[in-house]
Enzyme design. Structure first.
Site, PDB file in Angstrom:
ATOM      1  CB  CYS A 175      30.665  40.815  37.392  1.00 31.97           C
ATOM      2  SG  CYS A 175      31.826  42.207  37.412  1.00 31.97           S
ATOM      3  CG  ASP A 216      33.725  39.304  35.493  1.00 32.20           C
ATOM      4  OD1 ASP A 216      32.995  40.221  35.072  1.00 32.20           O
ATOM      5  OD2 ASP A 216      34.824  39.513  36.047  1.00 32.20           O
ATOM      6  CG  ASP A 235      41.104  35.707  35.292  1.00 30.60           C
ATOM      7  OD1 ASP A 235      41.403  34.567  34.925  1.00 30.60           O
ATOM      8  OD2 ASP A 235      41.211  36.717  34.557  1.00 30.60           O
ATOM      9  CG  ASP A 239      36.800  45.522  38.027  1.00 27.40           C
ATOM     10  OD1 ASP A 239      35.607  45.197  37.970  1.00 27.40           O
ATOM     11  OD2 ASP A 239      37.733  44.763  37.709  1.00 27.40           O
TER      12      ASP A 239
END
Length: 498
Positions: A336, A294, A186, A355
């Site tokens: 994810c 994600d 990201d 995470d």
């Protein structure tokens, strides 16, 4: 929920432990006494972003909910295991409820009714593994060889630049670190949803990265959150009809991140599916054959869809199939923040816990706000270890090793526990340390953590050092805050092989 089934067990609840797994990657998986209390987050937005808002954790003492699979364990290691037979179009939820001298188990399904297995067994571990394997076979699980990945996230977060990624790739090659993939995370994009437009701070474009990485001998990986759109994005402004909506017709707010709320795309809309295929094909055309996808829960949130006849699980898989079609059968897809069982057969690997972070625990959030889905080393260990059996569904990704001592609050025991988790879980090997800052001791630890391993099995589910599965064949984890079984707090000790 629909299609309810019930079982009544003439077993005092105080004799039982319960193994549960949450809905998506970050949702808690635990091994607890049945009479304990399952936490539910106090923050409303964490219901969408960390759990299934249609089947939340109970929040009640003696009531435990689980998705897809649940086990009740007697002190002798036997007990009962329930598991879904298919998750292609259906979400299966389990609830165990402590009564007066009895335990009630309920199974409910959302979507077309499908097979459910409920078995009494003398060996819960073996039965959990067998039923998980049966589900993986039914849904044609993809379990390719695990990869070794360097990821930009925990080094640079959203301040990543093109040159920073290339610098680390050059260092990895110079130090002969055995990475297969260098993955851009990201921060490269203009906004959430505007993946093809670069952020001015990135210093280039995502398409500029795969070529130089290939010259260094690495595959290129790219992070996307393909089912989301920020309210400020060009995507949301130009295609408001693509957004998942509430009963009042307004676009739903699907969670809170990147400094504010965001929307989810309606993956039953034909134009959304075409856009998803094109997005994955474009990334593949740039040279990315490894995609980390994600915040995938956005594709399965409750809401009003373009096609109201499609179940939430079915809608999610429509979106995932579009991404697979665009990327190609030979692309490596890592899920994810994703509905776990409903991803089987479409992803190659799956994050199986929250995470990791360069600190042990965010205790105030976990204890006072009831939310253990956020980043921390403790949360990652707790949940990933309790999903050991999911290697039959995909390559598990327990997240990165943090080997660095600078820019980290993790102690030696805690780094050792992370290394132990990677060894026990098997699956992907990943690092996200700034490679230029690692000394020889830290590099040696990283190299050890990049060595692939076969998944380990628990020795027992009748003991736990911290409310999770902690006793494995190769070693034992102590997730508590005090020494236990001669293992320091937050530590890991290998089982003696002498």
């Amino acid at each position: 929920m629909s299609a309810e089934r019930r079982w009544l067990l003439a077993v005092p609840p105080q004799e039982l432990r319960v193994l549960v797994s949450g809905y998506q990657s970050w949702s808690e998986a635990e091994l607890r006494f049945l009479t304990e209390r399952q936490a539910v987050p106090l923050m409303r937005w964490r219901h969408e972003q960390g759990h299934d808002p249609a089947f939340l954790p109970s929040g009640e003492a003696g009531v435990w909910r689980s998705h897809t699979l649940m086990a009740l364990i007697r002190p002798d290691g036997g007990g009962w295991v329930g598991a879904a037979g298919d998750a292609t179009s259906t979400f299966t939820g389990w609830e165990a409820r402590a009564g007066q001298g009895v335990t009630e188990v309920t199974c409910t399904q959302e979507g077309p009714p499908t097979d459910v297995f409920w078995e009494e067994t003398g060996d819960v571990i073996r039965t959990v593994e067998a039923l998980a394997a049966r589900l993986g076979q039914k849904m044609h699980a993809r379990t390719p060889p695990p990869l070794r990945v360097w990821c930009s996230w925990y080094s640079y977060y959203r301040d990543v630049t093109l040159e920073a990624v290339l610098d680390n790739a050059r260092l990895a090659r110079a130090r002969t670190l055995p990475f297969d993939v260098v993955q851009l995370d990201d921060g490269f994009q203009a906004d959430i949803g505007d993946w093809l437009d670069p952020a001015p701070s990135f210093g280039g474009h995502a398409r500029d990265l795969p070529g130089p990485l290939a010259e260094l001998g690495f595959r290129a990986g790219l992070w996307l959150a393909p089912f989301l759109a920020a309210p400020t994005s060009r995507l949301a402004a130009e295609h408001p009809q693509w957004l998942l909506r509430g009963e009042d017709g307004t676009p739903l707010l699907a969670g809170h991140n990147w400094g504010g709320p965001y929307h989810a795309l309606d993956t039953t809309h034909p134009e959304v599916l075409a856009w998803l295929r094109d997005l994955a094909a474009t990334a593949r055309g740039w040279g990315y054959d490894y995609l980390k996808l994600d915040f995938l829960f956005g594709g399965a949130l409750p809401g009003v869809r373009h096609d109201p006849t499609v179940s939430r699980a079915g809608a999610y898989r429509m979106g995932m199939q579009a991404l697979r079609d665009g990327a190609g059968e030979d692309a490596f897809l890592l899920g994810c923040g994703a509905p776990l069982a409903s991803s089987i057969g479409l992803v190659d690997a799956m994050r199986t816990g929250p995470d990791v972070a360069p600190f042990w625990d965010e205790e105030s959030r976990r204890v006072w706000l009831g939310d253990a889905t956020g980043p921390s080393a403790r949360n990652a260990l707790h949940t990933a270890l309790s999903r050991w059996y999911q290697h039959a569904w995909y390559q598990p990704d327990p997240d990165v090793m943090i080997a660095r001592r600078e820019l980290s609050l993790l102690g030696n025991e805690e780094r050792g526990a992370l290394a132990g988790m990677l060894d026990v879980i098997g699956g992907l090997r990943a690092s996200s340390d700034p490679l230029g800052g690692l000394d020889e001791r830290e590099l040696a630890l990283l190299r050890r953590c990049l060595e692939p391993s076969t998944p380990d099995r628990p020795r027992t589910l009748t003991q736990s050092l911290g409310g999770a599965v902690t006793h494995f064949g190769r070693g034992t984890f102590n997730l508590t805050g005090a020494e236990a079984e001669e293992i320091p707090a937050h530590g890991y000790r290998e089982v003696s092989r002498g």
